[in-house]
Write a protein that holds these residues in place. Structure first.
Motif, PDB file in Angstrom:
ATOM      1  N   GLY A 269      38.818  34.945  10.054  1.00  0.00           N
ATOM      2  CA  GLY A 269      38.867  33.741   9.222  1.00  0.00           C
ATOM      3  C   GLY A 269      37.564  33.528   8.478  1.00  0.00           C
ATOM      4  N   ALA A 270      37.489  32.404   7.772  1.00  0.00           N
ATOM      5  CA  ALA A 270      36.274  32.111   7.002  1.00  0.00           C
ATOM      6  C   ALA A 270      35.107  31.781   7.930  1.00  0.00           C
ATOM      7  CB  ALA A 270      36.547  30.942   6.066  1.00  0.00           C
ATOM      8  N   MET A 271      35.416  31.203   9.093  1.00  0.00           N
ATOM      9  CA  MET A 271      34.359  30.821  10.019  1.00  0.00           C
ATOM     10  C   MET A 271      33.885  32.028  10.834  1.00  0.00           C
ATOM     11  SD  MET A 271      34.517  28.058  13.087  1.00  0.00           S
ATOM     12  CE  MET A 271      35.565  29.170  13.982  1.00  0.00           C
ATOM     13  N   GLU A 272      32.597  32.215  10.861  1.00  0.00           N
ATOM     14  CA  GLU A 272      32.061  33.315  11.683  1.00  0.00           C
ATOM     15  C   GLU A 272      32.175  32.937  13.148  1.00  0.00           C
ATOM     16  OE1 GLU A 272      28.182  34.846  10.848  1.00  0.00           O
ATOM     17  OE2 GLU A 272      28.545  34.676   8.692  1.00  0.00           O
ATOM     18  N   SER A 273      32.508  33.916  13.955  1.00  0.00           N
ATOM     19  CA  SER A 273      32.694  33.655  15.381  1.00  0.00           C
ATOM     20  C   SER A 273      31.419  33.090  16.014  1.00  0.00           C
ATOM     21  CB  SER A 273      33.112  34.934  16.102  1.00  0.00           C
ATOM     22  OG  SER A 273      33.451  34.646  17.425  1.00  0.00           O
ATOM     23  N   SER A 274      30.278  33.501  15.499  1.00  0.00           N
ATOM     24  CA  SER A 274      29.001  33.042  16.079  1.00  0.00           C
ATOM     25  C   SER A 274      28.777  31.553  15.832  1.00  0.00           C
ATOM     26  CB  SER A 274      27.845  33.841  15.486  1.00  0.00           C
ATOM     27  OG  SER A 274      27.795  33.626  14.088  1.00  0.00           O
ATOM     28  N   ARG A 275      29.522  30.971  14.882  1.00  0.00           N
ATOM     29  CA  ARG A 275      29.352  29.539  14.576  1.00  0.00           C
ATOM     30  C   ARG A 275      30.317  28.677  15.389  1.00  0.00           C
ATOM     31  NH1 ARG A 275      25.339  28.897  14.490  1.00  0.00           N
ATOM     32  NH2 ARG A 275      25.474  26.810  13.569  1.00  0.00           N
ATOM     33  N   MET A 276      31.114  29.323  16.237  1.00  0.00           N
ATOM     34  CA  MET A 276      31.994  28.565  17.124  1.00  0.00           C
ATOM     35  C   MET A 276      31.334  28.506  18.496  1.00  0.00           C
ATOM     36  SD  MET A 276      36.054  28.740  17.842  1.00  0.00           S
ATOM     37  CE  MET A 276      36.154  30.455  18.231  1.00  0.00           C
ATOM     38  N   LYS A 277      31.373  27.322  19.103  1.00  0.00           N
ATOM     39  CA  LYS A 277      30.786  27.145  20.434  1.00  0.00           C
ATOM     40  C   LYS A 277      31.866  26.587  21.363  1.00  0.00           C
ATOM     41  CE  LYS A 277      26.688  28.500  19.296  1.00  0.00           C
ATOM     42  NZ  LYS A 277      25.952  27.906  18.252  1.00  0.00           N
ATOM     43  N   SER A 278      31.572  26.623  22.645  1.00  0.00           N
ATOM     44  CA  SER A 278      32.551  26.098  23.605  1.00  0.00           C
ATOM     45  C   SER A 278      31.851  25.330  24.702  1.00  0.00           C
ATOM     46  CB  SER A 278      33.357  27.252  24.212  1.00  0.00           C
ATOM     47  OG  SER A 278      32.505  28.107  24.926  1.00  0.00           O
ATOM     48  N   ALA A 279      32.627  24.530  25.404  1.00  0.00           N
ATOM     49  CA  ALA A 279      32.091  23.728  26.509  1.00  0.00           C
ATOM     50  C   ALA A 279      33.240  23.431  27.463  1.00  0.00           C
ATOM     51  CB  ALA A 279      31.511  22.423  25.972  1.00  0.00           C
ATOM     52  N   ALA A 280      32.883  22.899  28.619  1.00  0.00           N
ATOM     53  CA  ALA A 280      33.931  22.478  29.556  1.00  0.00           C
ATOM     54  C   ALA A 280      34.748  21.364  28.906  1.00  0.00           C
ATOM     55  CB  ALA A 280      33.298  21.975  30.841  1.00  0.00           C
ATOM     56  N   MET A 281      36.006  21.258  29.317  1.00  0.00           N
ATOM     57  CA  MET A 281      36.850  20.203  28.741  1.00  0.00           C
ATOM     58  C   MET A 281      36.339  18.832  29.191  1.00  0.00           C
ATOM     59  SD  MET A 281      40.634  21.911  29.044  1.00  0.00           S
ATOM     60  CE  MET A 281      40.331  22.699  30.613  1.00  0.00           C
ATOM     61  N   PRO A 282      36.596  17.799  28.384  1.00  0.00           N
ATOM     62  CA  PRO A 282      36.028  16.475  28.701  1.00  0.00           C
ATOM     63  C   PRO A 282      36.800  15.731  29.789  1.00  0.00           C
ATOM     64  CG  PRO A 282      37.302  16.362  26.686  1.00  0.00           C
ATOM     65  CD  PRO A 282      37.352  17.783  27.124  1.00  0.00           C
ATOM     66  N   PHE A 283      37.085  16.422  30.863  1.00  0.00           N
ATOM     67  CA  PHE A 283      37.852  15.838  31.967  1.00  0.00           C
ATOM     68  C   PHE A 283      37.042  15.950  33.259  1.00  0.00           C
ATOM     69  CE2 PHE A 283      41.303  18.157  29.415  1.00  0.00           C
ATOM     70  CZ  PHE A 283      41.471  17.096  28.537  1.00  0.00           C
ATOM     71  N   PRO A 284      37.335  15.081  34.222  1.00  0.00           N
ATOM     72  CA  PRO A 284      36.574  15.131  35.478  1.00  0.00           C
ATOM     73  C   PRO A 284      36.880  16.341  36.368  1.00  0.00           C
ATOM     74  CG  PRO A 284      37.988  13.168  35.387  1.00  0.00           C
ATOM     75  CD  PRO A 284      38.222  13.926  34.128  1.00  0.00           C
ATOM     76  N   HIS A 285      38.043  16.955  36.197  1.00  0.00           N
ATOM     77  CA  HIS A 285      38.449  18.059  37.081  1.00  0.00           C
ATOM     78  C   HIS A 285      38.737  19.327  36.274  1.00  0.00           C
ATOM     79  CE1 HIS A 285      38.900  15.151  40.365  1.00  0.00           C
ATOM     80  NE2 HIS A 285      39.498  14.372  39.486  1.00  0.00           N
ATOM     81  N   PRO A 286      38.760  20.494  36.961  1.00  0.00           N
ATOM     82  CA  PRO A 286      39.074  21.749  36.243  1.00  0.00           C
ATOM     83  C   PRO A 286      40.482  21.721  35.628  1.00  0.00           C
ATOM     84  CG  PRO A 286      38.209  22.214  38.437  1.00  0.00           C
ATOM     85  CD  PRO A 286      38.464  20.734  38.379  1.00  0.00           C
ATOM     86  N   GLY A 287      40.652  22.510  34.587  1.00  0.00           N
ATOM     87  CA  GLY A 287      41.928  22.530  33.864  1.00  0.00           C
ATOM     88  C   GLY A 287      42.830  23.672  34.280  1.00  0.00           C
ATOM     89  N   ALA A 288      43.626  24.135  33.333  1.00  0.00           N
ATOM     90  CA  ALA A 288      44.661  25.130  33.622  1.00  0.00           C
ATOM     91  C   ALA A 288      44.314  26.504  33.052  1.00  0.00           C
ATOM     92  CB  ALA A 288      45.986  24.663  33.024  1.00  0.00           C
ATOM     93  N   HIS A 289      45.077  27.470  33.465  1.00  0.00           N
ATOM     94  CA  HIS A 289      45.001  28.785  32.837  1.00  0.00           C
ATOM     95  C   HIS A 289      46.406  29.347  32.685  1.00  0.00           C
ATOM     96  CE1 HIS A 289      44.650  30.171  37.220  1.00  0.00           C
ATOM     97  NE2 HIS A 289      45.781  30.705  36.813  1.00  0.00           N
ATOM     98  N   GLN A 290      46.562  30.234  31.730  1.00  0.00           N
ATOM     99  CA  GLN A 290      47.810  30.994  31.587  1.00  0.00           C
ATOM    100  C   GLN A 290      47.562  32.381  32.150  1.00  0.00           C
ATOM    101  OE1 GLN A 290      49.569  30.988  27.671  1.00  0.00           O
ATOM    102  NE2 GLN A 290      48.971  28.878  27.291  1.00  0.00           N
ATOM    103  N   GLN A 291      48.373  32.755  33.129  1.00  0.00           N
ATOM    104  CA  GLN A 291      48.217  34.069  33.756  1.00  0.00           C
ATOM    105  C   GLN A 291      49.319  34.994  33.258  1.00  0.00           C
ATOM    106  OE1 GLN A 291      45.785  35.236  36.140  1.00  0.00           O
ATOM    107  NE2 GLN A 291      46.746  37.140  35.499  1.00  0.00           N
ATOM    108  N   ILE A 292      48.932  36.197  32.901  1.00  0.00           N
ATOM    109  CA  ILE A 292      49.909  37.193  32.446  1.00  0.00           C
ATOM    110  C   ILE A 292      49.913  38.359  33.433  1.00  0.00           C
ATOM    111  CG2 ILE A 292      50.548  38.743  30.550  1.00  0.00           C
ATOM    112  CD1 ILE A 292      49.128  36.843  28.639  1.00  0.00           C
ATOM    113  N   TYR A 293      51.104  38.817  33.802  1.00  0.00           N
ATOM    114  CA  TYR A 293      51.249  39.945  34.726  1.00  0.00           C
ATOM    115  C   TYR A 293      51.957  41.125  34.061  1.00  0.00           C
ATOM    116  CZ  TYR A 293      49.705  37.140  38.662  1.00  0.00           C
ATOM    117  OH  TYR A 293      48.951  36.380  39.515  1.00  0.00           O
ATOM    118  N   VAL A 294      51.695  42.296  34.595  1.00  0.00           N
ATOM    119  CA  VAL A 294      52.430  43.497  34.196  1.00  0.00           C
ATOM    120  C   VAL A 294      53.374  43.822  35.349  1.00  0.00           C
ATOM    121  CG1 VAL A 294      52.229  45.836  33.273  1.00  0.00           C
ATOM    122  CG2 VAL A 294      50.247  44.315  33.227  1.00  0.00           C
ATOM    123  N   ALA A 295      54.630  44.030  35.025  1.00  0.00           N
ATOM    124  CA  ALA A 295      55.612  44.313  36.076  1.00  0.00           C
ATOM    125  C   ALA A 295      56.535  45.440  35.648  1.00  0.00           C
ATOM    126  CB  ALA A 295      56.419  43.054  36.382  1.00  0.00           C
TER     127      ALA A 295
END
Lengths: 406, 285
Positions: A269-295
């Protein structure tokens, strides 16, 4: 009589003509919705395709199915005794197929291999039916340039998120925050919302295994989402691909997304990946994940070869190749993020960190029924957003519906 | 010999229509999981009991009937008016007719994507017009007040050109000498339409109404792609519920029961049409 003697002779001469240890060429079909991903699909397939060099006589064939139809198609094909030899699938589909007895025991593939915690849900009733492919945790991501230009802080609470997103909107004209918010994207919406739920301390089951939908924690999660929705910082009506494209094009301040979606945003995209930052979600507890399996499909004509492929998939070489194409997703083994990748994608390590504590989007003990249970829950969320009834009222209705189901 | 000619369509219908239909009806009396469709357990009317005990079913039935009825009334009315307009010669008529057929020619999925863009609350064409007029943005697909109307708008956009095409063919087959005779007798345009044109095109109008009604009852793709049945079930038709029950709940038995109800609804419409026809033919004889 004469004919059968002739046939026997013909058969014998054919067999005699064959080399002593002839190996039939084997074609293994591997399905995955990710093969169709514009940017990482090819990289992932190339990582897998490397197996052919180690297994003469085996050809891998990719079967890309759009993610929206993936689960439905897999369930239908497996149920009809057909389908690919190997399928890479979200946990929900994996549990449904496992429950129907349509997956092969692949324990032999991981014997003696030290897998991390991503393996846990792949083992059902003591039998390994799935090998971890990727785990995509959720985090808060933001456009550092827009956030800097607006002079707002990285939020740590929902009210701060609203304030910061409104600041971005007012000072830069960009969209404040993006999030799934429509039932038309039910599957993605419910999985994304689990981060809001878990983040507010929700457990959809109690200690006895009873489904607890109408709880103060769930009401708090919906109320928080409603506050964000009402703050007019979300582009209401936009589907997620559109919202991600807007982020790519530097039109969005903040978002909550999983690492797969974030890798997509960070690429091409137009935005360089280096200009994107991340942080923990603004919630008191840990969030979710999507798990993918090979079967491995129980209908496959080549289960041994499919298991041999999985055995290779968890080798250090294969995992390293997969790491290159997987961004920050957690893999079956603890392959560290590549230093070069982290330098170009400073948002990645946070995802890897959050994946250590995140919870599966599936409800423990109700993995197969999670989608069915989350339908009334998400209808409750939608009703609160659209009609303004209280979360408690909406959740009471959802609890009734769930109680009728089970 | 005629029987030999009939065998081919009969065999075709048996394999591709009656067998799946029979199987669906049978499945509606069984407990069948999506992942194990060949392992069914007969449970009699239990799926229908579950269906009739579920308030969501009545919502879906109401939405289906409302949506189908309005699609027929509005779609047929708009299409017929367009056909009447196209029946008069004017410069560029062929071009206008081709443009009007666009909605019918576009595949459903493409149409859904076009309309998703048109309805977009932030950058959609409709809201650009609305805000240009100084009004508040409208939540076309995300409010219970507007979602069904928006779906209807798309449906009419798709259906009306087809109705126009069929009705235009019917209008052009009205004998000119009869109209001329009425004109000589002093009838004005409205009376000519009422006494000559309308009776001639009535069978076509009934048939096209039947087709639109049946299509609307079983319409899935546009609704699923635009709203997914939401918000809060306001666009959730029987067929959308069927998909949800089959693929989210993995319950083929209950999903088949939804399908059977939809089938009964479609057959009821066809029965009403047949009764009308019968009544009309009796009146003529």
């Amino acid at each position: 009589m004469a004919f059968s003697a002739l046939a026997r002779a013909a058969l014998l001469s054919t067999v005699m003509a064959l080399p002593l240890h002839a190996e039939e060429p084997v074609n293994l079909v591997i399905s995955n919705s990710q093969w169709l991903d514009a940017l990482r699909g090819e990289g992932l397939w190339n990582a897998v395709k490397a197996y052919e060099a180690t297994a003469p006589g085996v050809t891998l064939e990719s079967l890309g199915i759009p993610s929206k139809d993936y689960g439905d198609r897999l369930m239908t094909e497996f149920g009809a005794g057909k389908g690919p030899d190997i399928a890479i699938m979200q946990e929900g589909v994996f549990f449904a197929l496992a429950d129907a007895g349509l997956l092969v025991d692949v324990g032999a593939a991981v014997e003696g291999v030290s897998l991390n915690a991503t393996k846990d849900n792949g083992i059902i009733d003591g039998v390994t039916l799935g090998v971890p492919w990727q785990r995509a945790a959720y985090a808060l991501i933001y456009n550092a340039d827009l956030v800097g230009a607006a002079g707002v802080a990285v939020p740590t609470t929902v009210p701060e998120l609203i304030a910061s997103a409104q600041g971005v909107q007012d000072k830069t004209g960009a969209i404040g925050f993006t999030s799934r918010h429509q039932i038309s994207d039910f599957s993605g919406f419910y999985m994304d919302f689990q981060s809001w739920a878990y983040g507010h301390g929700v457990s959809w089951v109690d200690a006895e295994g009873k489904l607890t939908i109408n709880t103060p924690e769930a009401a708090a999660a919906i109320a928080a989402f409603k506050q964000v929705y009402d703050a007019k910082i979300i582009p209401v009506g936009d589907d997620m691909p559109t919202q991600r494209t807007r982020f790519k094009e530097k039109q969005v301040g903040f978002s909550i997304d999983n690492s797969g979606g974030t890798l997509n945003i960070a690429s091409g995209g137009a935005m360089e990946s280096s200009r994107m930052k991340s942080a923990a979600m603004p919630f008191p507890h840990p969030g979710a994940h999507q798990q993918i399996y090979v079967a491995v499909n129980a209908n496959s004509e080549h289960p041994e070869e499919a298991i041999a492929f999985l055995k290779w998939l968890v080798t250090p070489e294969a995992q390293a190749a997969l790491r290159k194409a997987s961004g920050p997703d957690a893999l079956a083994t603890d392959v560290p993020l590549d230093a070069d990748f982290v330098a170009k994608n400073p948002w990645a390590p946070v995802f890897a960190e959050l994946a250590q504590q995140s919870h599966s989007v599936l409800i423990p003990g109700y993995e197969v029924e999670t989608t069915q249970i989350m339908r009334p829950v998400m209808e409750a969320v939608e009703e609160v957003l659209v009609t303004g009834i209280t979360p408690e009222e909406a959740l009471a209705k959802a609890q009734d519906k769930v109680d009728q189901m089970f | 010999m005629p029987y030999a000619f009939m065998m081919l369509p009969v065999i075709y219908l048996a394999i591709f229509m009656f067998w799946p239909l029979g199987r669906q009806i049978w499945l509606s009396f069984t407990r069948t999981r999506l992942a194990n469709p060949n392992r069914s357990e007969f449970i009699g009317l239990r799926n229908y009991e579950r269906l009739f005990d579920n308030p969501d079913f009545y919502t879906a039935l109401y939405v289906t009937v409302t949506y189908s009825l309005l699609a027929v009334l509005i779609g047929v009315a708009v299409g017929t008016v367009a056909a009447l307009a196209m029946n008069r010669p004017f410069p560029g008529r062929t071009l206008v007719r081709a443009i009007l057929l666009f909605g019918w020619a576009v595949p459903n999925v493409a149409a859904a994507l076009i309309w998703l863009w048109i309805f977009n609350e932030r950058s959609g064409v409709l809201n650009s017009i609305v805000t240009g007029l100084g009004l508040e943005r409208i939540t076309w697909l995300t409010s219970t007040d507007m979602a069904l109307s928006s779906i209807l708008l798309v449906t009419v956009w798709q259906v009306a050109p087809f109705v126009m095409l069929v009705m235009l063919a019917a209008l052009q087959s009205v004998p000119q000498e009869v109209k001329e005779a009425a004109r000589v007798d002093g009838a004005d345009a409205l009376n000519i339409f009422r006494a000559v044109t309308l009776p001639h095109v009535m069978p076509t109008l009934q048939l096209v109404s039947l087709l639109v009604a049946v299509w609307s009852i079983r319409r899935f793709d546009i609704i699923y792609l635009l709203t997914g049945g939401g918000p809060i079930g306001s666009t959730s038709t029987l067929i959308v519920k069927l998909r949800q029950v089959a693929f989210e709940n993995h319950d083929l038995g209950l999903a088949s029961a939804y399908g059977v109800i939809g089938l009964i609804l479609a057959l009821s419409v066809a029965a009403v049409h047949a009764a009308f026809n019968h009544h009309r033919q009796k009146g003529q004889s």
